[in-house]
Structure formats: structure tokens, C-alpha cells
Design an enzyme around this catalytic site. Structure first.
Site, PDB file in Angstrom:
ATOM      1  N   ARG A   1     -15.791 -14.951  -9.763  1.00 25.16           N
ATOM      2  CA  ARG A   1     -15.205 -13.592  -9.750  1.00 25.16           C
ATOM      3  C   ARG A   1     -16.276 -12.511  -9.660  1.00 25.16           C
ATOM      4  NH1 ARG A   1      -9.743 -13.536 -10.701  1.00 25.16           N
ATOM      5  NH2 ARG A   1      -8.997 -15.377 -11.777  1.00 25.16           N
TER       6      ARG A   1
ATOM      7  N   ASN B   1       1.503   3.143  -2.651  1.00 27.30           N
ATOM      8  CA  ASN B   1       0.759   4.114  -3.483  1.00 27.30           C
ATOM      9  C   ASN B   1      -0.442   4.659  -2.722  1.00 27.30           C
ATOM     10  OD1 ASN B   1       1.799   4.547  -6.332  1.00 27.30           O
ATOM     11  ND2 ASN B   1       2.001   2.324  -6.111  1.00 27.30           N
TER      12      ASN B   1
ATOM     13  N   GLY C   1       0.784  -1.232   0.000  1.00 27.18           N
ATOM     14  CA  GLY C   1       0.000   0.000   0.000  1.00 27.18           C
ATOM     15  C   GLY C   1       0.815   1.281   0.000  1.00 27.18           C
TER      16      GLY C   1
ATOM     17  N   MET D   1      -4.173  -6.958  -6.560  1.00 28.62           N
ATOM     18  CA  MET D   1      -3.701  -8.035  -7.418  1.00 28.62           C
ATOM     19  C   MET D   1      -4.784  -9.084  -7.687  1.00 28.62           C
ATOM     20  SD  MET D   1      -0.995  -6.622  -8.043  1.00 28.62           S
ATOM     21  CE  MET D   1       0.611  -7.186  -8.563  1.00 28.62           C
TER      22      MET D   1
ATOM     23  N   ASP E   1      -4.359  -5.076 -17.763  1.00 32.64           N
ATOM     24  CA  ASP E   1      -3.301  -4.089 -18.022  1.00 32.64           C
ATOM     25  C   ASP E   1      -3.489  -3.384 -19.366  1.00 32.64           C
ATOM     26  OD1 ASP E   1      -2.173  -4.722 -15.568  1.00 32.64           O
ATOM     27  OD2 ASP E   1      -0.894  -6.276 -16.418  1.00 32.64           O
TER      28      ASP E   1
ATOM     29  N   ILE F   1      -7.801 -10.176 -10.617  1.00 35.93           N
ATOM     30  CA  ILE F   1      -8.353  -9.904 -11.953  1.00 35.93           C
ATOM     31  C   ILE F   1      -9.863  -9.804 -11.820  1.00 35.93           C
ATOM     32  CG2 ILE F   1      -8.659 -10.864 -14.257  1.00 35.93           C
ATOM     33  CD1 ILE F   1      -5.856 -12.127 -13.925  1.00 35.93           C
TER      34      ILE F   1
ATOM     35  N   HIS G   1       0.326   0.999 -13.055  1.00 34.28           N
ATOM     36  CA  HIS G   1       1.031  -0.222 -13.477  1.00 34.28           C
ATOM     37  C   HIS G   1       2.507   0.138 -13.681  1.00 34.28           C
ATOM     38  CE1 HIS G   1       1.496  -4.132 -15.440  1.00 34.28           C
ATOM     39  NE2 HIS G   1       2.246  -3.492 -16.324  1.00 34.28           N
TER      40      HIS G   1
END
Ligand code: GAR
Length: 216
Positions: free
Chosen positions: A67, A16, A14, A92, A147, A94, A111
Site C-alpha cells: 500500500r 462529486n 465521479g 475506494m 472513515d 484504503i 462519506h
């Protein structure tokens, strides 16, 4: 004017997130961190956020059938805090296609490469292996493809002889910490527009969406 409510998603350290929290502590910063949500209960960033007085939550990806069910639970947590912009900071997981559609043009990611080069994991090592002389970081809108998505801003750094994954990562990370709070500021100020997959940032100095740091 009311500040933009930002929800930050993390999975780990963390740093950022911490840079954004720091930026948002300035009285004239146009965004506030409404909550920090992690998919990992042990993410060190959760404590950093809590120590800064920010609401934190864990929405584990375990125990969800698929998901999309996880994404919906995550989204409900963000909605509960009135989030208007979702900021991925080392998150992290998807997403299913559902999440970027639900938050279309309202979810951004940082990224550690100059996209569209080097996607996935260990991208700093990928840059070293490719022998590129420049690398950096990219802040982009999130779309269902990994990405990828309209690029808002980039910061470039040199790749130096003798660099390792660690030294290059650290050099890039310092630029992430500069660039991300800047982009969130532009978003909150209503400067960022996206149309047909291309971003324009209004009324900022020419070239400000590309930082270059020759630092070693
Ligand atoms: C950062 O370098 C970020 O760019 C990267 O993970 C690191 C998280 O560090 N994200 C990705 O690779 C996403 N594709 P942090 O937890 O200290 O901010």
C-alpha cells in the site's frame, strides 16, 4: 490572489468530482482543479474530467508491492501538479498510514453517513437497517483510521418510509454535491483550522457547517 490547487482522487463515477469542477468554473471560486487521478483506468469520471479540460492520470494500485509504495506513487503524481489540497471523491482505496501523514490536514473525504455512525461499505443500507430517522454525509479530514478524522461539516437528510438503498443514496448524494464545494471553498479561503482533533471554521454564518434538507 492565486487559487488553491486541488487534486481530486476518484475510483468510479465521479459525480462529486463533477460538482467540484462545476463550482471551480466560477470566476470567483478560490480553488482550481489541478488534476484528477484515478486508481481505476476505467473510472467513468476520468472522461468527465478530461472533457472539462482537466489533467487526468491513472495510478493503478495493481503492480505495487504494498500500500505504501502505491501511496507514494499517487503522492508523486499529485506533487507533479502542484497540489495543495487532496480531495477524495469516491476514492475506494484504503491508504497506508504514510499518506495521511504526508498530507496531514491537507486531505479531505466525503462519506455518505453522519459519522461516526456507519463506516465502511453500503453505509446507506446500514442506516436503513439501523432504522435511523436522519442520515446524511460528512466531510472530514483523513487520518490513518478508516472513515474517521476531524469533522468539518455535515449535511442531514430524512430517512423516509419506503426508502431503499438507492433512494436514500440519491438523497444523500444531492447534499454531498452541495456540501463538498462549500468546504473546499472554506479551505481555500483559509477559514478551516484543526487543533486537537476538532475543526473550527471561521467567519461563516452560525450553523453553516450543518446543512439540513427536509427534501423528499
Ligand atoms: C459518494 O456517495 C461518496 O460519499 C462515497 O462514494 C460515492 C462516490 O460517488 N464515498 C465513500 O463511501 C467513501 N467512504 P461519486 O463517484 O459519484 O462521487
Amino acid at each position: 490572489m492565486a487559487k488553491l490547487k486541488v487534486g481530486i482522487l476518484i475510483s468510479g463515477r465521479g459525480s462529486n468530482m463533477a460538482a467540484l469542477i462545476r463550482a471551480a468554473q466560477a470566476a470567483d471560486y478560490p480553488a482550481e482543479v489541478a488534476c484528477v487521478v484515478s486508481n481505476q483506468a476505467g473510472a467513468p469520471g476520468l472522461k468527465v474530467a478530461a472533457d472539462a479540460g482537466i489533467a487526468t492520470a491513472v495510478v493503478s494500485h495493481r503492480g505495487h508491492a504494498d500500500r505504501e509504495t502505491f501511496d507514494r506513487a499517487l503522492s508523486a503524481e499529485l506533487e507533479r501538479h502542484g497540489v495543495e489540497l487532496v480531495v477524495l471523491a469516491g476514492f475506494m482505496r484504503i491508504f497506508s498510514p504514510w499518506f495521511p501523514v504526508r498530507w496531514a490536514d491537507r486531505v479531505i473525504n466525503v462519506h455518505p453517513s453522519l459519522l461516526p455512525c456507519f463506516k465502511g461499505l453500503h453505509v446507506q443500507q446500514q442506516a436503513l437497517d439501523a432504522g435511523v430517522r436522519l442520515s446524511g454525509c460528512t466531510v472530514h479530514f483523513v487520518i490513518p483510521d478508516l472513515d474517521a478524522g476531524p469533522i468539518i461539516a455535515q449535511a442531514a437528510v430524512p430517512v423516509l418510509a419506503g426508502d431503499t438503498e438507492e433512494t436514500l443514496s440519491a438523497r444523500i448524494l444531492r447534499q454531498e454535491h452541495r456540501l463538498y464545494p462549500l468546504v473546499v471553498r472554506w479551505f481555500a479561503e483559509g477559514r478551516i483550522a484543526v487543533a486537537e482533533g476538532r475543526v473550527t471554521v471561521r467567519d461563516i454564518p452560525p450553523g453553516a457547517t450543518l446543512l439540513f434538507s427536509p427534501e423528499t
